[in-house]
Design an enzyme around this catalytic site. Structure first.
Site, PDB file in Angstrom:
ATOM      1  N   GLY A   6       0.725  -1.325   0.039  1.00 25.42           N
ATOM      2  CA  GLY A   6      -0.117  -0.088  -0.059  1.00 25.42           C
ATOM      3  C   GLY A   6       0.755   1.223   0.067  1.00 25.42           C
ATOM      4  N   GLY A  26      12.699   5.895  -7.407  1.00 20.86           N
ATOM      5  CA  GLY A  26      13.682   4.979  -7.492  1.00 20.86           C
ATOM      6  C   GLY A  26      13.333   3.510  -7.206  1.00 20.86           C
ATOM      7  N   ASN A  48       1.548  -2.183   5.326  1.00 21.56           N
ATOM      8  CA  ASN A  48       0.672  -0.915   5.469  1.00 21.56           C
ATOM      9  C   ASN A  48      -0.380  -0.886   4.960  1.00 21.56           C
ATOM     10  OD1 ASN A  48       0.459   1.985   5.703  1.00 21.56           O
ATOM     11  ND2 ASN A  48       0.447   1.870   3.366  1.00 21.56           N
ATOM     12  N   TYR A  70     -13.617  -2.284  11.298  1.00 20.34           N
ATOM     13  CA  TYR A  70     -12.095  -1.787  11.027  1.00 20.34           C
ATOM     14  C   TYR A  70     -11.616  -1.779  12.350  1.00 20.34           C
ATOM     15  CZ  TYR A  70      -8.431   1.456  10.247  1.00 20.34           C
ATOM     16  OH  TYR A  70      -7.001   1.974  10.239  1.00 20.34           O
ATOM     17  N   ALA A  92     -10.730  -5.503  13.126  1.00 17.47           N
ATOM     18  CA  ALA A  92      -9.278  -5.961  12.101  1.00 17.47           C
ATOM     19  C   ALA A  92      -8.160  -5.427  12.574  1.00 17.47           C
ATOM     20  CB  ALA A  92      -9.764  -5.410  10.842  1.00 17.47           C
TER      21      ALA A  92
END
Length: 243
Positions: A13, A51, A82, A147, A150
């Site tokens: 992420g 990069g 993430n 949420y 979790a």
């Protein structure tokens, strides 16, 4: 980690928000960075800027994670789980019980299952001195529905992971942010009054920044944190202080 000791870092992420700041931090320090996410555009933008190597991956999909593992370099030093976010903001229909179950599972998949799948697929690449760091949430201790559940599950699962990886000299920890500005977490649904109340709940009187979380992650991956594992590092400006 410091300059002169280049390592390989995967940030899931990593195209936007907190993940982007983490990837930028490690890239600036001279490490080899791989970023993943579901949207190619933000990943490619970050790759051009830093990069980093960009790979598209939905980390809640076992097949996608297997394909990622097949493309990955031989050794992994730092895994930052993430990828996630509150999927309730995506407008899932929870009008009936089947919809509620689907919406609940969506948060579990995005925030807990994704981390477990990614870690399982890549843990054999981690060597001594490696680190696994999950991005949790203040919501794990304050509620926030599926949420929060979790993220609380992520904290509990990490305890087992730390025990499994510890004999190999690998640490596993959670960084739990509070309210962080300059991200897309709330999907433009955070009104001014709610934002004011979130900031007022802090002791420091400001929202967190993605760079605050990146600094905490970098510390847990550093040589200075080799005896820290199975822990939750709260980064919320004092908005939540567990007993």
């Amino acid at each position: 980690m410091t300059r002169g000791t280049a390592r390989t870092v995967l940030v899931t992420g990593g195209g936007t928000g907190i993940g982007r700041a983490i990837a930028q931090h490690f890239a600036t320090e001279g490490h080899t960075v791989v970023v993943t996410g579901r949207r190619a555009g933000p990943l490619q933008s970050l790759a051009e800027e830093t990069g980093a190597r960009a790979l598209v991956c939905d980390h809640s999909d076992p097949g996608a994670v297997e394909r990622l593992a097949a493309q990955f370099p031989g050794r992994l030093d730092v895994l930052v789980n993430n990828a996630g976010g509150n999927t309730d903001f995506d407008g899932a229909d929870a009008a009936d019980l089947a919809g509620y179950a689907a919406a609940f599972r969506a948060n579990l998949d995005a925030n807990l299952v994704s981390a477990a799948l990614t870690t399982r697929a890549l843990e054999d690449r981690l060597g001594e001195g490696g680190s696994v760091i999950h991005i949790g949430s203040i919501a794990a201790g304050q509620g926030a529905g599926s949420y929060g559940a979790a993220k609380a599950g992520l904290t509990a699962w990490n305890l087992s992971l730390a025990g499994d990886l510890g004999p190999r000299g690998i640490t596993a920890n959670v960084v739990a942010p509070g309210y962080v500005g300059d991200t897309g977490f709330f999907r433009d649904r955070l009104d001014a009054d709610r934002r004011t109340s979130l900031i007022a709940a802090t002791a420091l009187g400001r929202a967190g920044a993605p760079e605050d979380i990146a600094g905490a992650v970098a510390f847990l991956a550093s040589p200075s944190a080799r005896h820290i594992t199975g822990q939750v590092l709260h980064v919320n400006g004092g908005a939540y202080t567990p007993g």
